[in-house]
Motif scaffolding. Structure first.
Motif, PDB file in Angstrom:
ATOM      1  N   VAL A 172       3.203  -0.689   4.391  1.00 53.38           N
ATOM      2  CA  VAL A 172       2.759   0.565   3.812  1.00 53.38           C
ATOM      3  C   VAL A 172       3.948   1.504   3.625  1.00 53.38           C
ATOM      4  O   VAL A 172       4.877   1.525   4.441  1.00 53.38           O
ATOM      5  N   HIS A 173       3.909   2.241   2.520  1.00 57.43           N
ATOM      6  CA  HIS A 173       4.894   3.285   2.264  1.00 57.43           C
ATOM      7  C   HIS A 173       4.130   4.596   2.134  1.00 57.43           C
ATOM      8  O   HIS A 173       3.168   4.679   1.361  1.00 57.43           O
ATOM      9  N   VAL A 174       4.537   5.607   2.895  1.00 58.22           N
ATOM     10  CA  VAL A 174       3.864   6.902   2.867  1.00 58.22           C
ATOM     11  C   VAL A 174       4.868   7.938   2.376  1.00 58.22           C
ATOM     12  O   VAL A 174       5.996   8.001   2.866  1.00 58.22           O
ATOM     13  N   HIS A 175       4.432   8.747   1.405  1.00 59.00           N
ATOM     14  CA  HIS A 175       5.360   9.747   0.870  1.00 59.00           C
ATOM     15  C   HIS A 175       4.632  11.036   0.536  1.00 59.00           C
ATOM     16  O   HIS A 175       3.407  11.103   0.470  1.00 59.00           O
ATOM     17  N   CYS A 176       5.417  12.076   0.337  1.00 63.76           N
ATOM     18  CA  CYS A 176       4.958  13.354  -0.212  1.00 63.76           C
ATOM     19  C   CYS A 176       6.067  13.795  -1.166  1.00 63.76           C
ATOM     20  O   CYS A 176       6.593  12.969  -1.892  1.00 63.76           O
ATOM     21  N   ILE A 177       6.462  15.037  -1.137  1.00 63.46           N
ATOM     22  CA  ILE A 177       7.547  15.482  -2.016  1.00 63.46           C
ATOM     23  C   ILE A 177       8.883  15.490  -1.279  1.00 63.46           C
ATOM     24  O   ILE A 177       9.901  15.031  -1.797  1.00 63.46           O
ATOM     25  N   MET A 178       8.888  16.001  -0.047  1.00 68.60           N
ATOM     26  CA  MET A 178      10.131  16.118   0.719  1.00 68.60           C
ATOM     27  C   MET A 178      10.158  15.245   1.992  1.00 68.60           C
ATOM     28  O   MET A 178      11.133  15.261   2.719  1.00 68.60           O
ATOM     29  N   ASN A 179       9.076  14.562   2.298  1.00 72.93           N
ATOM     30  CA  ASN A 179       8.869  13.806   3.537  1.00 72.93           C
ATOM     31  C   ASN A 179       8.622  14.744   4.719  1.00 72.93           C
ATOM     32  O   ASN A 179       8.814  14.371   5.863  1.00 72.93           O
ATOM     33  N   TRP A 180       8.186  15.935   4.451  1.00 72.21           N
ATOM     34  CA  TRP A 180       7.852  16.879   5.522  1.00 72.21           C
ATOM     35  C   TRP A 180       6.423  16.676   5.995  1.00 72.21           C
ATOM     36  O   TRP A 180       6.162  16.550   7.189  1.00 72.21           O
ATOM     37  N   ARG A 181       5.465  16.671   5.066  1.00 71.62           N
ATOM     38  CA  ARG A 181       4.070  16.409   5.440  1.00 71.62           C
ATOM     39  C   ARG A 181       3.989  15.082   6.186  1.00 71.62           C
ATOM     40  O   ARG A 181       3.355  14.982   7.238  1.00 71.62           O
ATOM     41  N   VAL A 182       4.615  14.074   5.606  1.00 72.94           N
ATOM     42  CA  VAL A 182       4.544  12.719   6.166  1.00 72.94           C
ATOM     43  C   VAL A 182       5.091  12.683   7.591  1.00 72.94           C
ATOM     44  O   VAL A 182       4.468  12.119   8.488  1.00 72.94           O
TER      45      VAL A 182
ATOM     46  N   THR B  40      -3.569   5.084  -2.028  1.00 75.28           N
ATOM     47  CA  THR B  40      -4.449   6.072  -1.422  1.00 75.28           C
ATOM     48  C   THR B  40      -3.817   7.436  -1.609  1.00 75.28           C
ATOM     49  O   THR B  40      -2.670   7.646  -1.199  1.00 75.28           O
ATOM     50  N   HIS B  41      -4.564   8.350  -2.217  1.00 78.13           N
ATOM     51  CA  HIS B  41      -4.059   9.705  -2.417  1.00 78.13           C
ATOM     52  C   HIS B  41      -4.838  10.653  -1.519  1.00 78.13           C
ATOM     53  O   HIS B  41      -6.061  10.741  -1.609  1.00 78.13           O
ATOM     54  N   ILE B  42      -4.118  11.328  -0.645  1.00 77.10           N
ATOM     55  CA  ILE B  42      -4.690  12.331   0.252  1.00 77.10           C
ATOM     56  C   ILE B  42      -3.925  13.622  -0.024  1.00 77.10           C
ATOM     57  O   ILE B  42      -2.890  13.883   0.583  1.00 77.10           O
ATOM     58  N   PRO B  43      -4.395  14.427  -0.980  1.00 77.09           N
ATOM     59  CA  PRO B  43      -3.657  15.640  -1.342  1.00 77.09           C
ATOM     60  C   PRO B  43      -3.728  16.689  -0.229  1.00 77.09           C
ATOM     61  O   PRO B  43      -4.789  17.211   0.075  1.00 77.09           O
ATOM     62  N   VAL B  44      -2.586  16.954   0.376  1.00 77.16           N
ATOM     63  CA  VAL B  44      -2.493  17.912   1.482  1.00 77.16           C
ATOM     64  C   VAL B  44      -1.776  19.163   0.981  1.00 77.16           C
ATOM     65  O   VAL B  44      -0.572  19.123   0.729  1.00 77.16           O
ATOM     66  N   PRO B  45      -2.504  20.284   0.834  1.00 76.87           N
ATOM     67  CA  PRO B  45      -1.828  21.513   0.430  1.00 76.87           C
ATOM     68  C   PRO B  45      -0.789  21.896   1.485  1.00 76.87           C
ATOM     69  O   PRO B  45      -1.078  21.885   2.679  1.00 76.87           O
ATOM     70  N   PHE B  46       0.410  22.227   1.035  1.00 74.26           N
ATOM     71  CA  PHE B  46       1.470  22.510   2.000  1.00 74.26           C
ATOM     72  C   PHE B  46       1.161  23.721   2.855  1.00 74.26           C
ATOM     73  O   PHE B  46       1.610  23.809   3.995  1.00 74.26           O
ATOM     74  N   ASP B  47       0.349  24.629   2.338  1.00 68.46           N
ATOM     75  CA  ASP B  47       0.022  25.823   3.124  1.00 68.46           C
ATOM     76  C   ASP B  47      -1.281  25.680   3.909  1.00 68.46           C
ATOM     77  O   ASP B  47      -1.713  26.620   4.560  1.00 68.46           O
TER      78      ASP B  47
ATOM     79  N   HIS C 123       0.853  -1.189   0.000  1.00 72.59           N
ATOM     80  CA  HIS C 123       0.000   0.000   0.000  1.00 72.59           C
ATOM     81  C   HIS C 123       0.888   1.238   0.000  1.00 72.59           C
ATOM     82  O   HIS C 123       1.834   1.326   0.788  1.00 72.59           O
ATOM     83  N   VAL C 124       0.587   2.186  -0.868  1.00 69.81           N
ATOM     84  CA  VAL C 124       1.277   3.481  -0.888  1.00 69.81           C
ATOM     85  C   VAL C 124       0.249   4.558  -0.593  1.00 69.81           C
ATOM     86  O   VAL C 124      -0.838   4.586  -1.194  1.00 69.81           O
ATOM     87  N   ILE C 125       0.601   5.429   0.341  1.00 72.18           N
ATOM     88  CA  ILE C 125      -0.207   6.598   0.664  1.00 72.18           C
ATOM     89  C   ILE C 125       0.593   7.817   0.241  1.00 72.18           C
ATOM     90  O   ILE C 125       1.730   7.991   0.675  1.00 72.18           O
ATOM     91  N   ASN C 126      -0.012   8.652  -0.595  1.00 68.67           N
ATOM     92  CA  ASN C 126       0.650   9.840  -1.126  1.00 68.67           C
ATOM     93  C   ASN C 126      -0.034  11.078  -0.557  1.00 68.67           C
ATOM     94  O   ASN C 126      -1.232  11.277  -0.770  1.00 68.67           O
ATOM     95  N   LEU C 127       0.715  11.920   0.152  1.00 67.84           N
ATOM     96  CA  LEU C 127       0.168  13.152   0.724  1.00 67.84           C
ATOM     97  C   LEU C 127       0.468  14.386  -0.129  1.00 67.84           C
ATOM     98  O   LEU C 127       0.082  15.493   0.236  1.00 67.84           O
ATOM     99  N   ALA C 128       1.138  14.218  -1.241  1.00 71.79           N
ATOM    100  CA  ALA C 128       1.507  15.358  -2.097  1.00 71.79           C
ATOM    101  C   ALA C 128       0.385  15.686  -3.076  1.00 71.79           C
ATOM    102  O   ALA C 128      -0.462  14.844  -3.386  1.00 71.79           O
ATOM    103  N   LEU C 129       0.412  16.899  -3.572  1.00 77.97           N
ATOM    104  CA  LEU C 129      -0.530  17.297  -4.608  1.00 77.97           C
ATOM    105  C   LEU C 129      -0.067  16.730  -5.944  1.00 77.97           C
ATOM    106  O   LEU C 129       1.123  16.779  -6.272  1.00 77.97           O
ATOM    107  N   GLU C 130      -1.010  16.229  -6.721  1.00 73.00           N
ATOM    108  CA  GLU C 130      -0.637  15.668  -8.026  1.00 73.00           C
ATOM    109  C   GLU C 130      -0.206  16.746  -9.015  1.00 73.00           C
ATOM    110  O   GLU C 130       0.400  16.444 -10.038  1.00 73.00           O
TER     111      GLU C 130
END
Length: 153
Positions: A94-104, A66-73, A38-45
């Motif tokens: 499970v692997h969870v990622h965003c762009i920088m691993n900050w949101r995660v 699972t895509h959960i788009p979290v606006p960085f602001d 399972h991959v969970i993506n918190l970044a915006l597409e």
């Protein structure tokens, strides 16, 4: 297979949980080879570094997405609730990622502190392996400091 430490901000939290910054095409098969289910993506597409058609590519390798788009602001409680549900109800590993691993790392901080019983200093140390909103000079730092300060009851 060994952990692919060349993926941006790669981190193994435990035997069933890994995190990172953005993933690339070459990483999809590697995640599959690691047994990620399972991959969970918190970044915006729409982010310039987002992997196009990520969900389709992962599904082609038998990995749930699972895509959960979290606006960085503007991270919100609905984002955190969706993240928590995906972590709790989704397949493992499970692997969870965003762009920088900050949101995660911020989301795991709250999950570890408020729902997994990890002492706050330990949860903070795990988060700070990747970042701390206290340590950046960006307008969003205040938003993230407020986000991680919230407590779930």
């Amino acid at each position: 297979m060994r952990d692919p430490i060349d993926i941006r901000a790669w981190q193994r939290l435990d035997s069933e949980t890994t995190t990172s910054g953005r993933i690339e095409d070459k990483d999809v098969a590697r995640l599959g080879a690691l047994g990620v289910a399972h991959v969970i993506n918190l970044a915006l597409e729409t982010h310039p570094e987002a992997l196009a058609a990520e969900g389709d590519k992962l599904k082609a390798h038998g990995i749930a997405y699972t895509h959960i788009p979290v606006p960085f602001d503007a991270p919100g409680e609905a984002h955190f609730a969706a993240f928590r549900q995906a972590i709790e109800d989704g397949p493992r590993p499970v692997h969870v990622h965003c762009i920088m691993n900050w949101r995660v790392s911020a989301f795991f901080y709250r999950l570890n502190r408020d729902h997994r019983g990890m002492p706050e200093p330990n949860a903070r140390r795990v988060m700070e392996r990747q970042w701390s909103p206290d340590g950046i000079e960006r307008p969003e730092a205040k938003v993230w400091a407020e986000f991680i300060a919230r407590r779930d009851t």
